[in-house]
Motif scaffolding. Structure first.
Motif, short mmCIF file in Angstrom:
data_model
loop_
_atom_site.label_atom_id
_atom_site.label_comp_id
_atom_site.label_asym_id
_atom_site.label_seq_id
_atom_site.Cartn_x
_atom_site.Cartn_y
_atom_site.Cartn_z
N ARG A 209 0.76 -1.16 0.29
CA ARG A 209 -0.02 0.15 0.18
C ARG A 209 0.57 1.37 0.05
NH1 ARG A 209 -4.30 -0.17 4.39
NH2 ARG A 209 -4.64 1.90 3.29
N PRO B 205 2.35 5.20 1.41
CA PRO B 205 2.73 5.36 2.79
C PRO B 205 0.90 6.63 2.63
CG PRO B 205 3.66 6.62 1.25
CD PRO B 205 3.35 5.14 -0.03
N GLU B 206 0.75 6.60 4.07
CA GLU B 206 -0.55 7.94 3.72
C GLU B 206 -0.43 9.18 3.63
OE1 GLU B 206 -3.65 7.15 5.15
OE2 GLU B 206 -3.40 5.46 4.86
N PRO B 207 -0.46 9.58 3.61
CA PRO B 207 -0.39 11.41 3.49
C PRO B 207 -0.19 12.05 3.73
CG PRO B 207 -2.92 11.55 1.95
CD PRO B 207 -2.26 9.75 3.15
N ASP B 208 0.20 13.12 3.67
CA ASP B 208 0.47 14.47 5.03
C ASP B 208 -1.02 14.77 4.72
OD1 ASP B 208 2.89 13.57 5.76
OD2 ASP B 208 4.16 14.17 3.87
N ARG B 209 -0.68 15.14 6.25
CA ARG B 209 -2.34 16.64 6.46
C ARG B 209 -1.66 17.67 6.62
NH1 ARG B 209 -5.72 12.61 9.74
NH2 ARG B 209 -4.01 12.53 10.58
N GLY C 90 -7.78 15.92 11.33
CA GLY C 90 -7.22 14.83 12.66
C GLY C 90 -6.74 16.23 14.00
N VAL D 26 -4.34 18.21 1.76
CA VAL D 26 -3.71 16.38 1.95
C VAL D 26 -2.24 16.41 0.68
CG1 VAL D 26 -4.51 13.62 1.97
CG2 VAL D 26 -6.20 15.85 2.50
N ALA E 220 0.95 14.38 -0.85
CA ALA E 220 1.48 13.23 -1.00
C ALA E 220 3.13 13.69 0.10
CB ALA E 220 2.34 12.74 -2.29
N ARG E 221 2.99 12.05 0.64
CA ARG E 221 3.68 11.84 1.64
C ARG E 221 5.45 12.09 1.11
NH1 ARG E 221 4.31 10.42 7.06
NH2 ARG E 221 2.26 10.13 7.11
N SER F 272 5.15 14.07 11.04
CA SER F 272 3.86 14.28 11.50
C SER F 272 3.19 15.01 10.72
CB SER F 272 3.86 13.25 12.40
OG SER F 272 4.47 14.55 13.22
N ASP F 273 2.30 14.88 11.27
CA ASP F 273 1.03 15.94 11.22
C ASP F 273 1.55 17.72 12.14
OD1 ASP F 273 -0.46 14.44 9.21
OD2 ASP F 273 -1.51 13.77 10.57
#
Length: 250
Positions: free
Chosen positions: A5, A7-11, A69, A79, A81-82, A141-142
């Motif tokens: 998967r 990576p989770e995107p950055d917020r 969050g 939002v 891309a990491r 991190s966020d």
């Protein structure tokens, strides 16, 4: 076998941080959310996303807090891309030596401190920052993005998985910030080569720079204080030292 998967995107929250990411890497913004009160500031970003056929939405407080969050979102959230952080080149490339100070974080674990150090570093003209491979080291991190107020976005970011081995190979003067026993910043300036860069190593909030890391540095520096409290928060010490070590040598 399923592919891994992504990576989770950055917020990325707040107007300063969102502005910085649109200025630096607009193609990596995936979507944008904002409150009605941020409509005027968000309109230019929405235009960029509209041209790229990417989504953006005006939402209420509750939904924006869910997307971000946190309730500390500043009214606008991108939002993105990491961001990838590559291993630092050894020795440092010439581009990273053009600023007087290069912050190096040795196990700074609080993401708010990471973000605050990046903000100060960018403010005082640093162009990069190195993160150690210490398992305590905070990442992007966020909370770090939010606290940096765009500082993380304007810095080149690198990682040094084995910091102790990397420090002697950076090709610049290395200085560990310690709570006691080090020289004053003026003494570091006196030894810094004219036009040279200082890699300033900043340690973990609880334990400081590790003994092995300190031993790998050329010098150790201590901020003189009143003695009424033991030390400064690492992000505050970083700001004071970056400013002091950015001064021109007398």
């Amino acid at each position: 076998m399923r592919p891994p998967r992504p990576p989770e995107p950055d917020r990325i929250c707040g107007l300063a941080a969102v502005s910085a990411v649109f200025a630096r890497r607009p193609r990596e913004v995936l979507r944008l959310f904002h409150l009605p009160t941020r409509r005027r500031e968000a309109n230019p970003f929405c235009a960029v996303l509209a041209e790229a056929r990417k989504p953006y939405r005006e939402v209420g407080e509750e939904e924006l807090a869910r997307v971000a969050g946190t309730v500390h979102h500043g009214g606008i959230v991108a939002v993105v891309a990491r961001r990838r952080v590559a291993p630092v080149a050894l020795p440092l490339p010439p581009a990273l030596r053009t600023a007087p100070v290069l912050p190096v974080l040795d196990g700074v674990s609080n993401p708010h401190n990471l973000g605050a150090i990046a903000r100060s570093a960018a403010f005082f003209g640093c162009i990069g920052m190195v993160l150690s491979g210490d398992p305590r080291q905070a990442g992007l991190s966020d909370a770090a993005w939010r606290t940096s107020e765009g500082g993380l976005e304007v810095l080149s970011l690198w990682t040094a998985p084995d910091l102790t081995a990397a420090l002697p190979r950076l090709g610049v003067m290395t200085v560990a910030a310690v709570s006691s026993g080090g020289v004053a910043p003026e003494a570091v300036l006196a030894r810094r080569p004219a036009g040279g860069c200082v890699a300033l190593v900043l340690g973990n909030e609880e334990q400081g720079v590790s003994p092995a890391t300190a031993a790998a540095c050329d010098m150790q520096v201590t901020l003189p204080g009143s003695g009424r409290v033991e030390s400064l928060n690492v992000s505050v010490a970083a700001a004071v030292l970056i400013h002091a070590l950015s001064a021109r040598r007398a």
